[in-house]
Scaffold this motif. Structure first.
Motif, PDB file in Angstrom:
ATOM      1  N   ASP A 158     -28.003 -10.838  32.399  1.00  0.00           N
ATOM      2  CA  ASP A 158     -28.862 -11.374  33.451  1.00  0.00           C
ATOM      3  C   ASP A 158     -29.934 -10.347  33.819  1.00  0.00           C
ATOM      4  OD1 ASP A 158     -29.057 -13.564  35.749  1.00  0.00           O
ATOM      5  OD2 ASP A 158     -29.323 -11.579  36.657  1.00  0.00           O
ATOM      6  N   GLN A 159     -31.193 -10.750  33.704  1.00  0.00           N
ATOM      7  CA  GLN A 159     -32.289  -9.809  33.908  1.00  0.00           C
ATOM      8  C   GLN A 159     -32.307  -9.246  35.326  1.00  0.00           C
ATOM      9  OE1 GLN A 159     -36.071 -11.182  32.489  1.00  0.00           O
ATOM     10  NE2 GLN A 159     -37.217  -9.531  33.466  1.00  0.00           N
ATOM     11  N   ALA A 160     -32.074 -10.079  36.306  1.00  0.00           N
ATOM     12  CA  ALA A 160     -32.089  -9.612  37.697  1.00  0.00           C
ATOM     13  C   ALA A 160     -30.970  -8.610  37.953  1.00  0.00           C
ATOM     14  CB  ALA A 160     -31.974 -10.802  38.644  1.00  0.00           C
ATOM     15  N   GLN A 161     -29.795  -8.852  37.374  1.00  0.00           N
ATOM     16  CA  GLN A 161     -28.686  -7.914  37.548  1.00  0.00           C
ATOM     17  C   GLN A 161     -28.996  -6.587  36.860  1.00  0.00           C
ATOM     18  OE1 GLN A 161     -24.801  -9.512  36.619  1.00  0.00           O
ATOM     19  NE2 GLN A 161     -25.184 -11.435  37.702  1.00  0.00           N
ATOM     20  N   TRP A 162     -29.648  -6.658  35.690  1.00  0.00           N
ATOM     21  CA  TRP A 162     -30.036  -5.420  35.005  1.00  0.00           C
ATOM     22  C   TRP A 162     -31.011  -4.628  35.868  1.00  0.00           C
ATOM     23  CZ3 TRP A 162     -28.479  -2.848  30.668  1.00  0.00           C
ATOM     24  CH2 TRP A 162     -29.268  -1.752  30.293  1.00  0.00           C
ATOM     25  N   GLN A 163     -32.035  -5.294  36.396  1.00  0.00           N
ATOM     26  CA  GLN A 163     -33.041  -4.591  37.188  1.00  0.00           C
ATOM     27  C   GLN A 163     -32.444  -3.985  38.448  1.00  0.00           C
ATOM     28  OE1 GLN A 163     -35.563  -4.377  34.548  1.00  0.00           O
ATOM     29  NE2 GLN A 163     -36.290  -3.707  36.537  1.00  0.00           N
ATOM     30  N   ALA A 164     -31.412  -4.602  38.969  1.00  0.00           N
ATOM     31  CA  ALA A 164     -30.781  -4.081  40.187  1.00  0.00           C
ATOM     32  C   ALA A 164     -30.156  -2.711  39.960  1.00  0.00           C
ATOM     33  CB  ALA A 164     -29.730  -5.064  40.693  1.00  0.00           C
ATOM     34  N   ILE A 165     -29.718  -2.434  38.735  1.00  0.00           N
ATOM     35  CA  ILE A 165     -29.130  -1.114  38.453  1.00  0.00           C
ATOM     36  C   ILE A 165     -30.114  -0.192  37.739  1.00  0.00           C
ATOM     37  CG2 ILE A 165     -26.752  -1.970  38.417  1.00  0.00           C
ATOM     38  CD1 ILE A 165     -26.910  -1.899  35.331  1.00  0.00           C
ATOM     39  N   ALA A 166     -31.177  -0.754  37.134  1.00  0.00           N
ATOM     40  CA  ALA A 166     -32.113   0.058  36.347  1.00  0.00           C
ATOM     41  C   ALA A 166     -33.164   0.735  37.205  1.00  0.00           C
ATOM     42  CB  ALA A 166     -32.793  -0.805  35.293  1.00  0.00           C
ATOM     43  N   GLY A 167     -33.448   0.196  38.382  1.00  0.00           N
ATOM     44  CA  GLY A 167     -34.446   0.810  39.245  1.00  0.00           C
ATOM     45  C   GLY A 167     -35.859   0.508  38.793  1.00  0.00           C
ATOM     46  N   ASP A 168     -36.812   1.386  39.165  1.00  0.00           N
ATOM     47  CA  ASP A 168     -38.224   1.094  38.934  1.00  0.00           C
ATOM     48  C   ASP A 168     -38.868   1.946  37.846  1.00  0.00           C
ATOM     49  OD1 ASP A 168     -38.209   3.499  40.307  1.00  0.00           O
ATOM     50  OD2 ASP A 168     -39.060   2.670  42.142  1.00  0.00           O
ATOM     51  N   ASN A 169     -38.061   2.645  37.060  1.00  0.00           N
ATOM     52  CA  ASN A 169     -38.604   3.356  35.905  1.00  0.00           C
ATOM     53  C   ASN A 169     -38.987   2.322  34.849  1.00  0.00           C
ATOM     54  OD1 ASN A 169     -38.762   4.720  33.324  1.00  0.00           O
ATOM     55  ND2 ASN A 169     -37.756   6.478  34.258  1.00  0.00           N
ATOM     56  N   PRO A 170     -40.263   2.251  34.443  1.00  0.00           N
ATOM     57  CA  PRO A 170     -40.683   1.173  33.537  1.00  0.00           C
ATOM     58  C   PRO A 170     -40.028   1.235  32.165  1.00  0.00           C
ATOM     59  CG  PRO A 170     -42.427   2.815  33.762  1.00  0.00           C
ATOM     60  CD  PRO A 170     -41.384   3.146  34.787  1.00  0.00           C
ATOM     61  N   THR A 171     -39.578   2.406  31.741  1.00  0.00           N
ATOM     62  CA  THR A 171     -38.969   2.518  30.414  1.00  0.00           C
ATOM     63  C   THR A 171     -37.528   2.031  30.388  1.00  0.00           C
ATOM     64  OG1 THR A 171     -38.118   4.785  30.687  1.00  0.00           O
ATOM     65  CG2 THR A 171     -40.409   4.537  29.988  1.00  0.00           C
ATOM     66  N   LEU A 172     -36.945   1.835  31.576  1.00  0.00           N
ATOM     67  CA  LEU A 172     -35.585   1.311  31.665  1.00  0.00           C
ATOM     68  C   LEU A 172     -35.549  -0.164  32.031  1.00  0.00           C
ATOM     69  CD1 LEU A 172     -34.000   4.330  33.551  1.00  0.00           C
ATOM     70  CD2 LEU A 172     -33.547   3.690  31.176  1.00  0.00           C
ATOM     71  N   ALA A 173     -36.713  -0.743  32.231  1.00  0.00           N
ATOM     72  CA  ALA A 173     -36.791  -2.146  32.624  1.00  0.00           C
ATOM     73  C   ALA A 173     -36.246  -3.044  31.512  1.00  0.00           C
ATOM     74  CB  ALA A 173     -38.231  -2.526  32.936  1.00  0.00           C
ATOM     75  N   TYR A 174     -35.678  -4.141  31.919  1.00  0.00           N
ATOM     76  CA  TYR A 174     -35.150  -5.132  30.977  1.00  0.00           C
ATOM     77  C   TYR A 174     -36.223  -5.532  29.964  1.00  0.00           C
ATOM     78  CZ  TYR A 174     -32.952  -9.495  29.370  1.00  0.00           C
ATOM     79  OH  TYR A 174     -32.408 -10.497  28.604  1.00  0.00           O
ATOM     80  N   THR A 175     -37.437  -5.807  30.461  1.00  0.00           N
ATOM     81  CA  THR A 175     -38.497  -6.269  29.563  1.00  0.00           C
ATOM     82  C   THR A 175     -38.849  -5.211  28.524  1.00  0.00           C
ATOM     83  OG1 THR A 175     -40.080  -5.559  31.255  1.00  0.00           O
ATOM     84  CG2 THR A 175     -39.539  -7.904  31.170  1.00  0.00           C
ATOM     85  N   PHE A 176     -38.871  -3.944  28.919  1.00  0.00           N
ATOM     86  CA  PHE A 176     -39.236  -2.865  27.997  1.00  0.00           C
ATOM     87  C   PHE A 176     -38.176  -2.712  26.907  1.00  0.00           C
ATOM     88  CE2 PHE A 176     -39.667   1.468  26.502  1.00  0.00           C
ATOM     89  CZ  PHE A 176     -41.035   1.690  26.490  1.00  0.00           C
TER      90      PHE A 176
END
Length: 377
Positions: free
Chosen positions: A16-34
């Protein structure tokens, strides 16, 4: 707290992308899309020697923590060099590959590798990763460019630490670019102005493009320059145009481009990633040589953009003492390592102790040559 359940996945497709982003934070290289774009466009795949083996942790069916992991059959695209270790293994008849690696492929950017909300979950991930390395019977496990919280958790779990250095620029709140230049020693300030004038006299002007302002045509020009840079160094580019097109389509706000033009004709370009009040210098290329153009496009223009938009830090990427003359200062980076064979682990531990002492001395020596005026001057 409910019991943690660990599993290994080879794709983010069913996460789930939203669940991933909740733990990945705002570093763009760790974003689900990246990360998903790297895999889905086959830039980081089994075919290129990056086989995803993501470690994920669930509680009550929800994603609670995760760790990007890859099985590697080479050491390319990592920016932390262990070729000498691999050679020592092979000379002794012991395979070094496959090894297990936690990193963002092709991206020497510090960030979390133990994606978790609490220190306890970070510790659980670190220990679970060691179990995965043993189960997969890999020679070793390497975590590249972890942040400070991860570094502490990894050291506590028994990993050996390795120190490196990059060059970063910090923004204390400059009012404008002239205020930034005013912080330089006179001769360093004069050199930057001379270099900028040389580029201007060559008829070069600059445009900053962010997010949706980046057109497909500009992105294709960037990619042609990106490829040319690799070919000029007799190398093959890691990333495809399809990968960058995916980012522009799905995560445009993570992209910022410095475009150098002569008249209306593009000449050179630099692509940066943006997120979490940090800008990361990543790629550049040009169609012709102009004295000072590389420094201006990659560093000076990017710093000017950060000042104008109140961005706190600009990380200039791997290597490059030359970046100091533009105001980027030496900043320690880290990696963490576990070696299965105790004989090699002991030898590498001895090597790292010596290397760390030398690295600390090197960083101290670099610190004596920063371009800024002494405090209070």
């Amino acid at each position: 707290m409910s019991e943690a359940e660990f599993s290994i996945i080879d794709s983010l497709e069913n996460v789930d992308q939203a669940q991933w982003q909740a733990i990945a934070g705002d570093n763009p290289t760790l974003a689900y899309t990246f990360l998903h774009a790297l895999h889905d466009t086959r830039c980081a795949s089994t075919q290129t020697g990056w086989t995803p083996r993501y470690l994920v942790m669930h509680r009550d069916g929800a994603l609670a923590a995760a760790m990007p992991l890859y099985l590697k059959d080479h050491s390319r695209g990592e920016y932390v060099f262990d070729h000498a270790w691999a050679d020592a293994f092979h000379r002794n008849g012991i395979p070094y590959y496959p090894k297990l690696l936690s990193a963002v492929p092709f991206t020497p950017v510090t960030g979390s590798r133990l994606l978790a909300r609490t220190p306890e979950d970070r510790a659980l991930l670190a220990r679970a990763a060691l179990q995965v390395a043993r189960q997969l019977q890999t020679s070793s496990l390497h975590i590249l460019f972890p942040d400070e919280q991860d570094r502490q958790a990894l050291e506590a779990a028994g990993f050996m630490l390795r120190e490196g250095v990059q060059f970063h620029w910090e923004n204390p709140g400059y009012a404008d670019f002239d205020a930034f230049l005013a912080s330089f020693k006179m001769e360093k300030r004069k050199k930057i102005r001379q270099d900028r004038r040389r580029v201007h006299d060559a008829g070069i002007t600059f445009t900053h493009l962010a997010g949706r302002a980046i057109t497909p045509e500009v992105l294709r020009f960037f990619y042609s320059c990106y490829v040319s840079t690799y070919h000029a160094h007799f190398s093959k580019p890691y990333l495809t145009l399809k990968f960058f097109e995916r980012l522009l389509d799905q995560a445009p706000d993570s992209l910022m481009i410095v475009l150098a033009k002569r008249g209306e004709a593009p000449v050179a370009v630099a692509l940066n990633l943006v997120g979490g009040n940090i800008m990361y210098g990543r790629y550049w290329g040009t169609q012709e040589f102009v004295s000072g153009l590389h420094f201006e496009t990659c560093y000076v223009q990017s710093i000017e953009y950060c000042i104008r938009h109140g961005i706190a830090r600009f990380e200039g990427g791997a290597q490059g003492e030359h970046k100091m003359s533009r105001g980027l200062v030496p900043t320690p980076t880290w990696s963490a390592h576990w070696i299965a064979d105790e004989r090699f682990a002991d030898a590498i531990a001895d090597f790292l102790a010596q290397e760390t002492a030398a690295m600390n001395q090197y960083i101290d020596e670099l610190g004596e040559h920063v371009p800024f005026k002494p405090a209070g001057a």
